[in-house]
Design a protein around this motif. Structure first.
Motif, PDB file in Angstrom:
ATOM      1  N   PHE A 120      35.359 109.723   4.907  1.00 33.05           N
ATOM      2  CA  PHE A 120      33.897 109.652   4.923  1.00 33.05           C
ATOM      3  C   PHE A 120      33.585 108.223   5.339  1.00 33.05           C
ATOM      4  O   PHE A 120      34.474 107.379   5.359  1.00 33.05           O
ATOM      5  CB  PHE A 120      33.322 109.903   3.526  1.00 33.05           C
TER       6      PHE A 120
ATOM      7  N   PHE B 101      35.116 105.449   3.157  1.00 35.13           N
ATOM      8  CA  PHE B 101      36.102 105.981   2.213  1.00 35.13           C
ATOM      9  C   PHE B 101      37.132 106.807   2.968  1.00 35.13           C
ATOM     10  O   PHE B 101      36.797 107.571   3.872  1.00 35.13           O
ATOM     11  CB  PHE B 101      35.415 106.858   1.164  1.00 35.13           C
TER      12      PHE B 101
ATOM     13  N   PRO C   5      39.567 106.151 -11.374  1.00 32.02           N
ATOM     14  CA  PRO C   5      38.186 105.775 -11.676  1.00 32.02           C
ATOM     15  C   PRO C   5      37.203 106.524 -10.790  1.00 32.02           C
ATOM     16  O   PRO C   5      37.596 107.200  -9.839  1.00 32.02           O
ATOM     17  CB  PRO C   5      38.160 104.269 -11.382  1.00 32.02           C
ATOM     18  N   SER C   6      35.936 106.374 -11.102  1.00 32.57           N
ATOM     19  CA  SER C   6      34.881 106.994 -10.322  1.00 32.57           C
ATOM     20  C   SER C   6      34.990 106.543  -8.866  1.00 32.57           C
ATOM     21  O   SER C   6      35.184 105.362  -8.589  1.00 32.57           O
ATOM     22  CB  SER C   6      33.538 106.569 -10.923  1.00 32.57           C
ATOM     23  N   GLY C   7      34.900 107.504  -7.945  1.00 32.31           N
ATOM     24  CA  GLY C   7      34.936 107.163  -6.519  1.00 32.31           C
ATOM     25  C   GLY C   7      36.338 107.037  -5.944  1.00 32.31           C
ATOM     26  O   GLY C   7      36.500 106.678  -4.780  1.00 32.31           O
ATOM     27  N   SER C   8      37.375 107.357  -6.723  1.00 33.55           N
ATOM     28  CA  SER C   8      38.742 107.203  -6.210  1.00 33.55           C
ATOM     29  C   SER C   8      39.161 108.393  -5.346  1.00 33.55           C
ATOM     30  O   SER C   8      40.217 108.352  -4.713  1.00 33.55           O
ATOM     31  CB  SER C   8      39.730 107.005  -7.367  1.00 33.55           C
ATOM     32  N   GLY C   9      38.361 109.474  -5.343  1.00 32.35           N
ATOM     33  CA  GLY C   9      38.655 110.589  -4.446  1.00 32.35           C
ATOM     34  C   GLY C   9      39.188 111.830  -5.148  1.00 32.35           C
ATOM     35  O   GLY C   9      39.632 112.772  -4.488  1.00 32.35           O
ATOM     36  N   LYS C  10      39.126 111.868  -6.459  1.00 31.69           N
ATOM     37  CA  LYS C  10      39.689 112.995  -7.228  1.00 31.69           C
ATOM     38  C   LYS C  10      38.996 114.315  -6.864  1.00 31.69           C
ATOM     39  O   LYS C  10      39.658 115.302  -6.560  1.00 31.69           O
ATOM     40  CB  LYS C  10      39.525 112.753  -8.739  1.00 31.69           C
ATOM     41  N   SER C  11      37.660 114.314  -6.899  1.00 30.15           N
ATOM     42  CA  SER C  11      36.934 115.560  -6.600  1.00 30.15           C
ATOM     43  C   SER C  11      37.110 115.963  -5.148  1.00 30.15           C
ATOM     44  O   SER C  11      37.219 117.151  -4.836  1.00 30.15           O
ATOM     45  CB  SER C  11      35.442 115.399  -6.894  1.00 30.15           C
ATOM     46  N   THR C  12      37.133 114.980  -4.271  1.00 31.04           N
ATOM     47  CA  THR C  12      37.346 115.280  -2.849  1.00 31.04           C
ATOM     48  C   THR C  12      38.674 116.004  -2.676  1.00 31.04           C
ATOM     49  O   THR C  12      38.763 117.024  -1.988  1.00 31.04           O
ATOM     50  CB  THR C  12      37.322 113.969  -2.027  1.00 31.04           C
TER      51      THR C  12
ATOM     52  N   GLN D  79      32.263 120.684 -12.298  1.00 30.81           N
ATOM     53  CA  GLN D  79      31.395 120.070 -13.302  1.00 30.81           C
ATOM     54  C   GLN D  79      30.119 120.887 -13.528  1.00 30.81           C
ATOM     55  O   GLN D  79      29.663 121.020 -14.641  1.00 30.81           O
ATOM     56  CB  GLN D  79      31.067 118.637 -12.906  1.00 30.81           C
TER      57      GLN D  79
ATOM     58  N   GLU E 282      36.990 117.675 -14.137  1.00 31.75           N
ATOM     59  CA  GLU E 282      36.396 117.109 -15.358  1.00 31.75           C
ATOM     60  C   GLU E 282      35.930 118.227 -16.288  1.00 31.75           C
ATOM     61  O   GLU E 282      34.729 118.316 -16.600  1.00 31.75           O
ATOM     62  CB  GLU E 282      35.201 116.201 -15.018  1.00 31.75           C
TER      63      GLU E 282
END
Ligand SMILES: Nc1ncnc2c1ncn2[C@@H]1O[C@H](COP(=O)(O)OP(=O)(O)OP(=O)(O)O)[C@@H](O)[C@H]1O
Length: 342
Positions: free
Chosen positions: A36, A39, A58-65, A103, A180
């Motif tokens: 992206f 990112f 952490p938040s924004g590290s790409g886990k959900s992606t 989520q 999550e």
């Protein structure tokens, strides 16, 4: 949100959990790239049958992606997702036979609890008897039987989350993706659901990719943890290994370690002049290191002590400890100090 599995044979679980994991061969293999603006995700991983692997970062590290790429909700720029050798990459989400819980786990508001849980089974044309048996089994396991005829809005947040989990598991997906799963709940409900989730993953034995930013949750639920930072894997291993031997200071801090020593601090404590991590077992009360208690934190079953030793601040926990300002003697076991890269 739900895309569901077809009818399948029950997946046999590892039998023990979360103890030593029997390697059954890699069932899920992925190598994925996605960019992206600002990112870039680039990850290669494989997961064994019946294994729970936590994607921790952490938040924004790409886990959900990453999870969305595996689910087929996002298309990779490059790479593949394979399950038992079958290339899932070109398939839409509904043809991947994957159960997922994101989520925004919206339940169908017009359906009862049991109808919500049965939803994927109806879609997959399970025979009525098998369907009813499976729904009963899951409601019982999740302690939802008394709520079977209620609608989602009549349930607490934790109960709704349990229904969503039961719904995702019902058709025995070959792979479960959890984003999550305890995220939206308050602390008490998180603890309650953690227990259900742990027991359910063990009993169902389904291969699971779990996204969390909470290291405690990852350690409790997963056979292996994959630590993600800025779209890259930093370290993958069993919780005990990753915790005991974090790869670098960032990983150590993220995993909750408090005693990270600079080369100078290491030297002041008699260690070689490079960065070190002192895991909890490296420090104990009683010994020849003299210090002063700067902060004493009472947790109930134990106390946390921030101790100043010369120019170095160290943290340890013990069943009890002196008041703030009191002198204290510590023992440092140099053999337990972990040298850190970078
Ligand atoms: N559809 C999208 N378009 C553009 N950028 C995106 C998109 N989805 C995610 N991103 C960006 O990709 C990066 C990773 O996001 P992602 O949601 O995967 O992180 P995460 O580790 O799951 O974070 P969190 O724990 O906060 O959910 C973020 O910088 C995010 O802004």
């Amino acid at each position: 949100m739900l895309a569901q599995a077809g009818v399948g044979t029950p997946v046999k679980g590892p039998g023990r959990f979360p103890g030593p994991f029997r390697f059954n061969g890699r069932v899920l293999e992925l190598s994925l790239e996605k960019a992206f603006s600002g990112f870039r995700l680039s990850v290669a991983l494989s997961v064994a049958e019946g294994e729970t692997l936590a994607l921790l970062g952490p938040s924004g590290s790409g886990k959900s992606t990453l999870l969305r790429l595996v689910a087929g909700l996002l298309r990779p720029d490059r790479g593949f997702v394979r399950f038992l050798g079958e290339d899932l990459t070109p398939l839409p989400p509904e043809r991947r036979k994957v159960g997922f819980l994101f989520q925004d786990y919206a339940l169908f508001p017009h359906l009862t609890v049991e109808e919500n849980v049965a939803f994927g089974l109806v879609e997959a044309r399970w025979p009525r008897e098998a369907r009813e048996g499976r729904v009963r089994e899951l409601l019982k396991r999740m302690e939802l039987t008394p709520h079977a005829r209620k609608r989602p809005q009549e349930l607490s947040g934790g109960e709704q989350q349990r229904v969503a989990l039961a719904r995702a598991l019902a058709p025995r997906p070959r792979l479960l993706l959890l984003d999550e799963p305890l995220g939206a709940l308050d602390l008490r409900l998180r603890e309650e659901l953690l227990f259900f989730l742990r027991r359910t993953l063990k009993e169902e034995g389904v291969t699971t990719l779990l996204v969390t930013h909470d290291q405690g949750e990852a350690f409790l639920l997963a056979h292996r943890v994959a630590l993600l930072r800025e779209g890259r894997l930093v370290q993958v291993g069993r919780p005990e290994e990753v915790y005991a031997r974090p790869k670098d200071p960032w990983a150590a801090r993220f995993l909750g370690h408090k005693n990270l020593l600079s080369p100078g601090e290491s030297q002041a404590l008699g260690l070689p002049p490079k960065a070190h991590l002192l895991p909890p077992r490296a420090l104990a009360l009683g010994g020849s290191l003299e210090g002063v208690v700067e902060e004493r934190l009472f947790f109930g079953p134990r106390v946390g002590l921030w101790v100043r030793v010369g120019g170095v601040r160290l943290y340890l926990e013990a069943p009890e400890g002196p008041e703030e300002g009191a002198p204290i003697a510590l023992r440092l076991d140099p053999a337990q100090a972990v040298p850190l890269e970078g």
